[in-house]
Design a protein around this motif. Sequence first.
Motif, PDB file in Angstrom:
ATOM      1  N   LYS B 436       0.534  -1.147  -0.276  1.00  0.00           N
ATOM      2  CA  LYS B 436      -0.029  -0.018  -0.678  1.00  0.00           C
ATOM      3  C   LYS B 436       0.670   1.066   0.188  1.00  0.00           C
ATOM      4  O   LYS B 436      -0.059   2.580  -0.186  1.00  0.00           O
ATOM      5  CB  LYS B 436      -1.244  -0.003   1.309  1.00  0.00           C
ATOM      6  N   MET B 437       2.362   1.050  -0.288  1.00  0.00           N
ATOM      7  CA  MET B 437       3.174   1.681   0.073  1.00  0.00           C
ATOM      8  C   MET B 437       3.088   3.127  -1.305  1.00  0.00           C
ATOM      9  O   MET B 437       2.177   2.615  -2.390  1.00  0.00           O
ATOM     10  CB  MET B 437       3.936   1.574  -0.460  1.00  0.00           C
ATOM     11  N   GLN B 438       2.499   4.450  -1.525  1.00  0.00           N
ATOM     12  CA  GLN B 438       2.542   5.625  -2.304  1.00  0.00           C
ATOM     13  C   GLN B 438       3.928   5.352  -3.287  1.00  0.00           C
ATOM     14  O   GLN B 438       3.574   5.949  -4.375  1.00  0.00           O
ATOM     15  CB  GLN B 438       1.823   7.164  -1.335  1.00  0.00           C
ATOM     16  N   SER B 439       5.006   6.119  -2.537  1.00  0.00           N
ATOM     17  CA  SER B 439       6.264   6.554  -2.881  1.00  0.00           C
ATOM     18  C   SER B 439       6.811   6.396  -1.630  1.00  0.00           C
ATOM     19  O   SER B 439       6.640   6.916  -0.957  1.00  0.00           O
ATOM     20  CB  SER B 439       6.555   7.872  -3.530  1.00  0.00           C
ATOM     21  N   ILE B 440       8.744   6.274  -2.593  1.00  0.00           N
ATOM     22  CA  ILE B 440       9.347   6.115  -1.834  1.00  0.00           C
ATOM     23  C   ILE B 440      11.143   6.731  -1.856  1.00  0.00           C
ATOM     24  O   ILE B 440      11.198   6.965  -2.773  1.00  0.00           O
ATOM     25  CB  ILE B 440       9.867   4.111  -2.104  1.00  0.00           C
ATOM     26  N   CYS B 459       6.279   6.644   1.567  1.00  0.00           N
ATOM     27  CA  CYS B 459       5.124   7.469   2.005  1.00  0.00           C
ATOM     28  C   CYS B 459       4.111   6.643   1.918  1.00  0.00           C
ATOM     29  O   CYS B 459       3.697   5.773   1.198  1.00  0.00           O
ATOM     30  CB  CYS B 459       5.148   8.197   0.552  1.00  0.00           C
ATOM     31  N   SER B 460       2.999   6.640   2.871  1.00  0.00           N
ATOM     32  CA  SER B 460       1.805   6.025   2.567  1.00  0.00           C
ATOM     33  C   SER B 460       0.721   6.804   2.626  1.00  0.00           C
ATOM     34  O   SER B 460       0.973   8.497   2.324  1.00  0.00           O
ATOM     35  CB  SER B 460       1.633   4.691   3.809  1.00  0.00           C
ATOM     36  N   ALA B 461      -0.814   6.644   2.405  1.00  0.00           N
ATOM     37  CA  ALA B 461      -1.889   7.250   2.444  1.00  0.00           C
ATOM     38  C   ALA B 461      -2.049   7.916   3.309  1.00  0.00           C
ATOM     39  O   ALA B 461      -2.896   8.927   3.953  1.00  0.00           O
ATOM     40  CB  ALA B 461      -3.291   6.902   1.554  1.00  0.00           C
TER      41      ALA B 461
END
Lengths: 177, 494
Positions: B436-440, B459-461
């Motif tokens: 569920k990660m958005q960006s790293i 970064c998660s939601a």
Amino acid sequence: MNENNRNLTRVDERYRYFLQIQVCIPLLLLGVVLFVFWLWVPRIPDAFSLYGGAAVLLLLVIGVFIWAPRRSRVTAYYVEDDLIGFIVGALWHKEVVVPFNRLQHLELQQGPTERLLGLSRLVLYTAGGTGADLAIPGLRTETAEQIRDQVLGIVRSEVLEDEAITQANDASEARHD
Amino acid sequence: MTEPVEAPLEEWQQRWHRLPLVALIFFFLKSVHQLAKQLYQAIPALAGVFIFARDFRDAWPWFAVGILVVFVLAVVLQYLRFTYQVNDQRVQMKQGVFKRTELALDYERIQQADLQIPWYLRWVGRYVVRLESAGAKGQEVILVGLTQPQAELLQQRVQLRGNQATSPQTHTNANSVAQPNTEEGAADFSFTIGKNEVWKIGLIQNPFIAVGLVLAFLVSNERIRNASESALVGFVERFPSKTLALVVLVGGAFLLMALFIAAAIGFAWNKYYGYQLTRNDQRYSYRAGFASPLQRSFSLRKLQTIKIKQGIIARLMHRVTIELAQAGGMAQRQERFLIPILTEQQRQRFVADLGVPSSETTWHRSHKWWISHWLLITFVVPTLIFDWRVGVGATVLVFVLRVLSWRKRGWLINEQWFATRSGVFGFTERWLPISKMQSISWAQGPLQRRLNIASVVVCSAAGHFYVVDIPVQQARQLQQRIIQETASCRRLWM
């Protein structure tokens, strides 16, 4: 750094000019202010204006001839089947990766300097965070458009399963009261 | 006036409606709340007006009446201009007196649904339904004064749509979707907070912090400090002996603190009285509340992170708090899906139900270099402002706190979850389903390069996860693992 297994593309050469202009504008303004002080404002000691001017000049030289060329050389990106990544920094390395299946929307941005140089920046947004998650500057406008179309194509063709990532464990001993 | 009381549900769904008249109470209370907030901010301006506008001072009753009239008018207008429509896809509403807004909220986009009988609607037995969607702005629709069948119909719709995507492959009996109202026996998971636990919730939510804030306020500003000091001196002088005055003062302080803590306990008791959590298929819901019973429900599919928290008092009592966090603005969220108190055993049971393996407890640590962050500035700033001794004192204090904090810090990754832990006296654990990660992002400065360490931000939601100063190789592995898991994931994250 992680270049070893990534197919890195450096941003356009003209990005260097963009950075140089970006450095010059505030510093030149500051220089003009100091020059005005030196000529017409007797209350401010000349030494202040002169040393200030020297400092501005030094920063200008460093910025234009050392920082900008170096920074543009270490700004790169890579587009793979399922993700896009961005690498920047000579001393402070940074790498940001956004998988396409988490992309919310993307934009092409172009400021006046960038328009002059025919450059654009590709800005990507996900649901994680308030602002942009990833901005790739210094792309030739055609390249930026091409990447955008490529990414949109990938996102559009994405097929999702019905299953959700988070699911409850159905342990029978969970029953309790 | 369209009063949908007697109207059958079918008819209720076809038209735009106004809320029933009792909803006026809600609009009134909401406006009072807003007015109080605005007045509080406008106090300096009002005081200025009061001092300088001498000629008009005597006319203040007229001003008060004028303001009251405008206020009541505004409340009534707000009520009159609020309309809504319910159909089987979405809820729509229009509101606003001058600036009209129209909002359509699809059932499948709803993250959290609340059904509440607030204290001011108990006498008519009406419900407030609060539906909240995802997103940074966290749009919400609040419908006030619905009848029980109406409220339950809405709830059913949300549950049906929210579960749709997950229903095919799960074990569910179709009934649990069609008849979502939780019956104790039928629930897939259930958990109750007993009478002898509810009162502890107020305590573990750290009421002492509130006491500290009041104290800090009393000494914060010179005028208030002087006033409180002279009041104190005057108070002491009224007693025959200083000892007696001291006893009275200390006793009073304790009494006040006890009152404060009792208030905190009472507040939490009222909010979480009779807390009962159940899971039916993929949907968790809880009922709780004494004066205003609330039923809040949430689909596990929309879960973004799990937050497990233990403050200093909770640590002494061996309890934790768990929050199921959803997508969108974490900071301003008031209405969270919270399990306010759990014992260690209950925590393990609940976390296992969420699919987090409880056996995995090998936390990786940060490099010791992490302790040194901020030390230089905590020495330099007080030294420049006060004295080098203050600087040394501050540095030692911060150093001790950093060491304590470093010992608590950690991160781990297992098959499905990524987690970080932080804290000084207590701890906060945050768990993220890996994909569920958005960006790293991955970062390394010159000093870190020398020490062969790096930092990763996931970064998660529902907020960022910071893993700072860990060995480069671990950082690379972590980054690659999370990217790989997410990029190849074709399942629904939202």
